[in-house]
Design a protein around this motif. Structure first.
Motif: not given
Ligand code: NAP
Length: 300
Positions: A7, A10, A113
């Motif tokens: 990610g 992101g 996360t």
């Protein structure tokens, strides 16, 4: 530390890269968008892709020489997860379970996360041992992913539940603050929930908190909440104060609305504020909104 970050393109991933790439060796996985952070080795891989992607991930983890994995890739929009639960399950649950298996095989610590939205919001200041009871598909899938991490990688799995985050977004990424600032620029009043409570966290502190927990070899479930329990309305008031202090939008108006006034695809919990005492014992000391917002709003 040599870190594999999923990610990386992101919102949180790009803050993590910007904040930490000068101090650590980061390999950033992206799916479509590429991370633009200098000093980060960027690789493209679809975590919800076909067998070839799974094999590529296995190869990368076994030969990459990493010290830890931070898993920040997700389908992170609750409304999108509600509307496409199959895609949400593939990315949020199955890809996380695969990563947990591969990290367990390689003996690599994995920081996953997760989210405060695993809770139903009927309580307040949730501790880590409070039972998840998600209202939305997103929360349900993140809770399933948490279970997969803890069950498949008991020796090295770390579930970090994050709250609503804000910060300075890299181009191509966004957080809820960007929506507020866009409204401010258009001269619109901010309409904010007075009956929805979170523990907002400066994203830079989230990135540093994730790293700190890996360095301290934390395992199990940890809350990385911001230091204040705030309604969205109260957060908006902090934002208005910071904007006024920097001479911007002196006439900004804020209107209180209630959750029931705004229908959305995904149901919203009332209060998912987090108690982060466990992380505090490890040295996690995030900024308040009043401390962090001037930094976010300062010209680059
Ligand atoms: N933002 C918040 O306030 C918040 C609050 C609580 C928890 N969290 C959690 O924190 C983490 C980071 O959130 P965020 O706000 O940074 O999310 P984000 O901005 O939506 O970024 C999601 C990232 O996941 C990647 N991704 C999505 N599908 C993928 C796939 N199939 N294969 C590989 N990569 C894929 C995206 O890559 P592309 O750009 O290429 O699509 C992007 O880099 C997530 O686990 C989220 O659930 C966020």
């Amino acid at each position: 530390m040599r870190i594999l970050l999923t990610g990386a393109s992101g919102f949180l991933g790009s803050v993590f890269c910007r904040e930490l790439s000068g101090e650590h060796e980061i390999t950033g996985l992206c799916r479509g968008r590429q991370t633009s952070s200098p000093g980060v080795r960027a690789l493209r891989l679809d975590l919800a892709g076909d067998r070839a992607d799974g094999l590529a991930l296995r190869g990368l983890l076994s030969t990459g020489g990493f010290d830890a994995v931070v898993h920040a890739a997700a389908l992170s929009s609750p409304n999108q997860c509600q509307e496409d639960p199959g895609l949400s399950r593939r990315i949020n649950v199955e890809a996380t379970a695969l990563l947990a298996d591969l990290c367990a095989e390689g003996g690599l610590p994995l920081a996953f996360t997760s989210t405060d939205l695993v809770f139903d919001g009927q309580g307040t200041l949730y501790a880590e041992d409070a039972p998840p009871a998600p209202l939305s598909r997103y929360g349900e899938h993140k809770a399933l992913a948490e279970q997969a991490v803890l069950a498949r990688h008991p020796a090295g799995g770390l579930v970090c539940r994050l709250p609503l985050m804000y910060g300075r977004s890299e181009p191509g990424t966004s957080c809820f603050l960007d929506g507020l600032l866009a409204g401010v620029l258009r001269g619109e009043p901010l309409r904010l929930f007075e009956d929805e409570f979170r523990s907002p966290l400066f994203a830079r502190d989230a990135a540093r908190g994730l790293l700190l927990m890996l360095e301290r070899k934390a395992r199990g479930v940890l809350h990385l909440g911001g230091p204040e329990r705030l309604s969205r309305l109260e957060f908006g008031q902090r934002l208005r104060d910071a904007l006024r202090a920097s001479g911007v939008a002196p006439a900004l108006r804020i209107e209180a609305v209630r959750q029931a006034d705004v229908p959305m695809a995904a149901p919203r919990p009332r209060d998912v504020s987090l108690s982060s005492a466990r992380a505090a014992a490890f040295g996690f000391a995030p900024a308040t909104a009043a401390q962090a917002l001037p930094d976010v709003l300062a010209p680059k």
